[in-house]
Scaffold this motif. Structure first.
Motif, PDB file in Angstrom:
ATOM      1  N   VAL A 118       7.086  -8.468  32.269  1.00  0.00           N
ATOM      2  CA  VAL A 118       6.447  -9.510  33.079  1.00  0.00           C
ATOM      3  C   VAL A 118       7.213  -9.566  34.394  1.00  0.00           C
ATOM      4  N   THR A 119       6.521  -9.391  35.515  1.00  0.00           N
ATOM      5  CA  THR A 119       7.205  -9.272  36.796  1.00  0.00           C
ATOM      6  C   THR A 119       6.677 -10.294  37.804  1.00  0.00           C
ATOM      7  N   GLY A 120       7.466 -10.485  38.843  1.00  0.00           N
ATOM      8  CA  GLY A 120       7.090 -11.419  39.898  1.00  0.00           C
ATOM      9  C   GLY A 120       8.343 -11.983  40.547  1.00  0.00           C
ATOM     10  N   PRO A 121       8.196 -12.677  41.660  1.00  0.00           N
ATOM     11  CA  PRO A 121       9.360 -13.262  42.334  1.00  0.00           C
ATOM     12  C   PRO A 121       9.900 -14.462  41.577  1.00  0.00           C
ATOM     13  N   THR A 141       5.631 -17.417  30.756  1.00  0.00           N
ATOM     14  CA  THR A 141       4.756 -16.455  30.078  1.00  0.00           C
ATOM     15  C   THR A 141       5.447 -15.839  28.868  1.00  0.00           C
ATOM     16  N   LEU A 142       6.711 -15.472  29.031  1.00  0.00           N
ATOM     17  CA  LEU A 142       7.441 -14.862  27.915  1.00  0.00           C
ATOM     18  C   LEU A 142       7.633 -15.851  26.768  1.00  0.00           C
ATOM     19  N   TYR A 143       7.949 -17.109  27.093  1.00  0.00           N
ATOM     20  CA  TYR A 143       8.120 -18.098  26.034  1.00  0.00           C
ATOM     21  C   TYR A 143       6.797 -18.380  25.323  1.00  0.00           C
ATOM     22  N   ALA A 144       5.701 -18.361  26.066  1.00  0.00           N
ATOM     23  CA  ALA A 144       4.392 -18.538  25.429  1.00  0.00           C
ATOM     24  C   ALA A 144       4.119 -17.389  24.463  1.00  0.00           C
ATOM     25  N   ALA A 145       4.505 -16.174  24.863  1.00  0.00           N
ATOM     26  CA  ALA A 145       4.333 -15.015  23.979  1.00  0.00           C
ATOM     27  C   ALA A 145       5.213 -15.155  22.736  1.00  0.00           C
ATOM     28  N   LEU A 146       6.477 -15.595  22.926  1.00  0.00           N
ATOM     29  CA  LEU A 146       7.371 -15.766  21.783  1.00  0.00           C
ATOM     30  C   LEU A 146       6.858 -16.839  20.830  1.00  0.00           C
ATOM     31  N   SER A 147       6.288 -17.906  21.375  1.00  0.00           N
ATOM     32  CA  SER A 147       5.754 -18.968  20.524  1.00  0.00           C
ATOM     33  C   SER A 147       4.657 -18.433  19.611  1.00  0.00           C
ATOM     34  N   ASP A 189      19.377  -6.164  13.333  1.00  0.00           N
ATOM     35  CA  ASP A 189      18.093  -5.874  12.678  1.00  0.00           C
ATOM     36  C   ASP A 189      16.953  -6.731  13.221  1.00  0.00           C
ATOM     37  N   PRO A 190      16.752  -6.749  14.564  1.00  0.00           N
ATOM     38  CA  PRO A 190      15.645  -7.548  15.114  1.00  0.00           C
ATOM     39  C   PRO A 190      14.323  -6.786  15.060  1.00  0.00           C
ATOM     40  N   ASP A 191      13.240  -7.524  15.013  1.00  0.00           N
ATOM     41  CA  ASP A 191      11.911  -6.934  15.210  1.00  0.00           C
ATOM     42  C   ASP A 191      11.519  -7.000  16.683  1.00  0.00           C
ATOM     43  N   ILE A 192      11.886  -8.113  17.319  1.00  0.00           N
ATOM     44  CA  ILE A 192      11.531  -8.337  18.722  1.00  0.00           C
ATOM     45  C   ILE A 192      12.788  -8.740  19.483  1.00  0.00           C
ATOM     46  N   VAL A 193      12.962  -8.156  20.671  1.00  0.00           N
ATOM     47  CA  VAL A 193      14.088  -8.501  21.529  1.00  0.00           C
ATOM     48  C   VAL A 193      13.541  -8.917  22.891  1.00  0.00           C
ATOM     49  N   LEU A 194      13.984 -10.078  23.370  1.00  0.00           N
ATOM     50  CA  LEU A 194      13.624 -10.511  24.715  1.00  0.00           C
ATOM     51  C   LEU A 194      14.857 -10.402  25.597  1.00  0.00           C
ATOM     52  N   ILE A 195      14.750  -9.644  26.677  1.00  0.00           N
ATOM     53  CA  ILE A 195      15.834  -9.501  27.642  1.00  0.00           C
ATOM     54  C   ILE A 195      15.444 -10.305  28.879  1.00  0.00           C
ATOM     55  N   GLY A 196      16.266 -11.291  29.220  1.00  0.00           N
ATOM     56  CA  GLY A 196      15.916 -12.196  30.314  1.00  0.00           C
ATOM     57  C   GLY A 196      15.546 -11.485  31.592  1.00  0.00           C
ATOM     58  N   GLU A 197      16.266 -10.428  31.931  1.00  0.00           N
ATOM     59  CA  GLU A 197      15.971  -9.695  33.156  1.00  0.00           C
ATOM     60  C   GLU A 197      16.596  -8.305  33.100  1.00  0.00           C
ATOM     61  N   MET A 198      15.855  -7.296  33.552  1.00  0.00           N
ATOM     62  CA  MET A 198      16.387  -5.941  33.723  1.00  0.00           C
ATOM     63  C   MET A 198      17.128  -5.895  35.050  1.00  0.00           C
ATOM     64  N   ARG A 199      18.477  -5.957  35.005  1.00  0.00           N
ATOM     65  CA  ARG A 199      19.243  -6.057  36.241  1.00  0.00           C
ATOM     66  C   ARG A 199      19.917  -4.761  36.657  1.00  0.00           C
ATOM     67  N   ASP A 200      20.106  -3.829  35.722  1.00  0.00           N
ATOM     68  CA  ASP A 200      20.843  -2.612  36.058  1.00  0.00           C
ATOM     69  C   ASP A 200      20.355  -1.452  35.219  1.00  0.00           C
ATOM     70  N   LYS A 201      20.826  -0.269  35.570  1.00  0.00           N
ATOM     71  CA  LYS A 201      20.409   0.963  34.894  1.00  0.00           C
ATOM     72  C   LYS A 201      20.754   0.928  33.414  1.00  0.00           C
ATOM     73  N   VAL A 213      10.132  -4.845  22.790  1.00  0.00           N
ATOM     74  CA  VAL A 213      11.050  -5.345  23.808  1.00  0.00           C
ATOM     75  C   VAL A 213      10.231  -6.045  24.904  1.00  0.00           C
ATOM     76  N   LEU A 214      10.558  -7.300  25.159  1.00  0.00           N
ATOM     77  CA  LEU A 214       9.933  -8.063  26.234  1.00  0.00           C
ATOM     78  C   LEU A 214      10.989  -8.343  27.291  1.00  0.00           C
ATOM     79  N   SER A 215      10.630  -8.208  28.561  1.00  0.00           N
ATOM     80  CA  SER A 215      11.616  -8.460  29.606  1.00  0.00           C
ATOM     81  C   SER A 215      10.919  -8.753  30.926  1.00  0.00           C
ATOM     82  N   THR A 216      11.737  -9.043  31.960  1.00  0.00           N
ATOM     83  CA  THR A 216      11.207  -9.336  33.290  1.00  0.00           C
ATOM     84  C   THR A 216      11.875  -8.454  34.327  1.00  0.00           C
TER      85      THR A 216
END
Length: 583
Positions: free
Chosen positions: A325-328, A336-342, A389-401, A417-420
């Motif tokens: 999920v992207t945007g400024p 949006t991510l929390y709605a998906a997690l819910s 042993d997660p099924d789903i991982v949410l990463i708050g932000e992709m900040r580096d390589k 994997v869900l991220s921004t």
């Protein structure tokens, strides 16, 4: 003008509704029994139970009492007249002062115009004749929140605090550290600031000292509203108190600091993220307000079109892969991510989130706060999370390589994997990943979909009107749609008490959705960025931000001005002489 005698008589609302055929005797008895238990007004019980429509009830009372029925959403208020009734009295009796008549009487709107006790008490307090009007209760309560803003109260408390600081020679920290003095001006001032912000639905509060004034600004629907106060010297007291609340070092004023605290305002639990920064005139403070009492949004409420929502749901319910999920900043990515997690959160699924900071607490989900000072970086926490042993991982932000590569590899090894990312649109997201150093084949294999989003302001329902766009706007429309939309109707808000005269109330998301097919994946494997961009724009179902926002404008949800702002192309309009506006 004297109040009609019928308005001062005891009116039995239930009997009147039964007499007019709007209510059955059985329904009345059920409502009366519930009224005894709840203590609510009978009219509210009848409306809440669905026994009678509120507009029908108000129209009936208007005719029976021979008083007007006023729509507050369309009413133009005079602040001086409104303040003739103190806020406490207005809220107690559900009443609002509307107009001073030439004969000295006062027109007041009441949610319950049959309340004789309230009528007599108001007459005694105001010492003048009253002319009543019936108004819708929900509109009245919303109007009270808007017209009884705490601007004057904030100014008075600021003046009191300024006087206290001027008259006494003591360390400011002694003032703000005394937890027992709950009536201290600095405490009451902060309380009023927070109450005012929550009352108008602000997302952020900015406290900014200048050389000669203090500015308090609140962000409402993405736009800052400013109050300027001449009491510049109170700024250090406010900042010190807030630092104490956020657990920060009040003696350190040379470096930025971040903190967090929780407060209760108007019976709501609000999580406050606090950021301080040294500026030329002192320290600037910005507070993000996160309402923990509100219900978490579900995907239906985000504003996605049915087509995008169906595709987004399909991708987040896959057993593995990455969805971005992207945007400024401030575009609603986290929401949006929390709605998906819910939607994904159930006892059979292990979910771990890695965030900076953790914005909302969710049950059953393992949420980790990143802390770089002790080595808890996104990459380090992500490595450990994958061993849980997660099924789903949410990463708050992709900040580096490093974080991007670990996340992409996790998406290839059986994890969702869900991220921004901070990018301007869905297509540039892939270029951003490649620029960060992620290998093209990794992106092609792991990435399933990208949702890019913005927020646009919704036109206020209370003051929405049809208007005709200017020639320049028509030219932009023609360039967007490929033709002049001659039959379209456009709306804007003219401003009213319900929207603080902005013409807008609330926001809604506009989205771009890019789902990866075989052609796009192949272009990524070849690291052919230009081919990827061209194919993405031609992919099935792809619509740009501007196209999505334009649909909202055509539906009357937002204004053309907001569409052009989101599109960001106002400076690239074609020559307005090339396209003639519709007749």
């Amino acid at each position: 003008m004297n109040q009609p005698a019928s308005a001062r008589k005891k009116i039995r609302l239930g009997d009147l509704l039964v007499e007019q055929g709007l209510l059955t005797e059985l329904q009345l008895q059920q409502a009366l029994a519930e009224q005894k238990k709840s203590g609510h007004k009978l009219g509210r019980v009848l409306v809440d139970r669905g026994f009678v429509k509120e507009e029908q009830m108000l129209d009936l009372l208007s005719r029976q009492l021979q008083i007007p029925h006023i729509n507050l959403k369309r009413y133009q208020f005079d602040n001086t007249t409104v303040k003739l009734i103190p806020e406490m009295t207005a809220r107690r009796f559900r009443v609002l002062s509307l107009k001073e008549n030439p004969d000295g009487s006062l027109l007041v709107g009441m949610a319950d115009a049959t309340d004789i006790f309230a009528y007599d008490e108001l007459t005694r307090q105001l010492r003048r004749p009253l002319q009543l009007a019936v108004v819708r209760e929900a509109d009245l309560m919303a109007t009270l929140d808007m017209v009884y803003r705490r601007n004057n109260e904030i100014t008075e408390l600021a003046e009191e605090l300024q006087h206290e600081i001027s008259e006494n020679d003591f360390d400011l920290t002694q003032l703000v550290q005394n937890e027992d003095v709950t009536n201290a001006p600095v405490v009451k001032l902060l309380q009023s600031i927070f109450e005012d912000a929550i009352q108008i639905g602000a997302s952020d509060i900015h406290i900014e000292p200048d050389d000669t004034v203090l500015r308090i600004r609140q962000r409402v629907d993405g736009i800052l509203q400013e109050q300027v106060m001449k009491e510049r010297r109170i700024a250090p007291a406010l900042v010190s108190r807030l630092k104490l609340m956020g657990g920060l070092n009040i003696a350190e004023k040379r470096v930025p600091q971040d903190g967090r605290f929780n407060i209760r305002v108007r019976d709501r639990s609000v999580d406050v993220r606090l950021s301080t920064m040294p500026i030329q005139a002192g320290e600037s403070v910005v507070m993000r307000l996160l309402d923990q009492s509100g219900n978490m949004l579900d995907l239906q409420q985000l504003g996605m079109t049915a087509h995008i929502l169906e595709r987004f749901r399909r991708n987040i319910h896959r057993p593995h892969g990455m969805v971005l999920v992207t945007g400024p900043t401030g575009s609603g990515k986290t929401t949006t991510l929390y709605a998906a997690l819910s939607e994904l959160n159930d006892p059979t699924t292990k979910i771990i989130t890695i965030e900076d900071p953790v914005e909302y607490r969710l049950p059953r989900i393992n949420q980790v706060q990143v802390n770089a000072k002790i080595g808890l970086s996104f990459a380090n926490v992500l490595r450990s999370a994958l061993r849980q042993d997660p099924d789903i991982v949410l990463i708050g932000e992709m900040r580096d390589k490093e974080t991007a590569e670990i996340g992409l590899r996790a998406a290839m090894t059986g994890h969702l994997v869900l991220s921004t990312l901070h990018t301007n649109d869905s297509i540039s997201t892939v270029h951003r990943l490649l620029d960060m150093g992620a290998e093209g084949y990794l992106v092609a294999t792991a990435l399933r979909a990208v949702v890019a989003q913005r927020l646009v302001r919704k036109i206020c329902d209370s003051c929405r009107e049809v208007y005709t766009p200017e020639a320049q706007d028509h030219a932009w429309l023609a360039s967007m749609a490929g033709h002049v939309l001659t039959d379209a109707t456009y709306y804007h808000g003219v401003g009213c008490s319900q929207c603080n005269n902005t013409g807008y109330h609330g926001r809604i998301g506009v989205f771009e959705f890019l789902e990866f097919d075989e052609q796009l994946t192949d272009a990524l494997r070849r690291s052919d960025a230009s081919a990827f961009s061209r194919l993405a724009k031609l992919s099935a179902g792809f619509k740009s931000f501007a196209q999505h926002a334009l649909e909202y404008a055509l539906q009357g949800k937002t204004s053309l001005e907001e569409v052009i702002r989101v599109a960001g192309a106002i400076d690239e309009l074609p020559d307005t002489t090339a396209v003639s506006p519709p007749e």
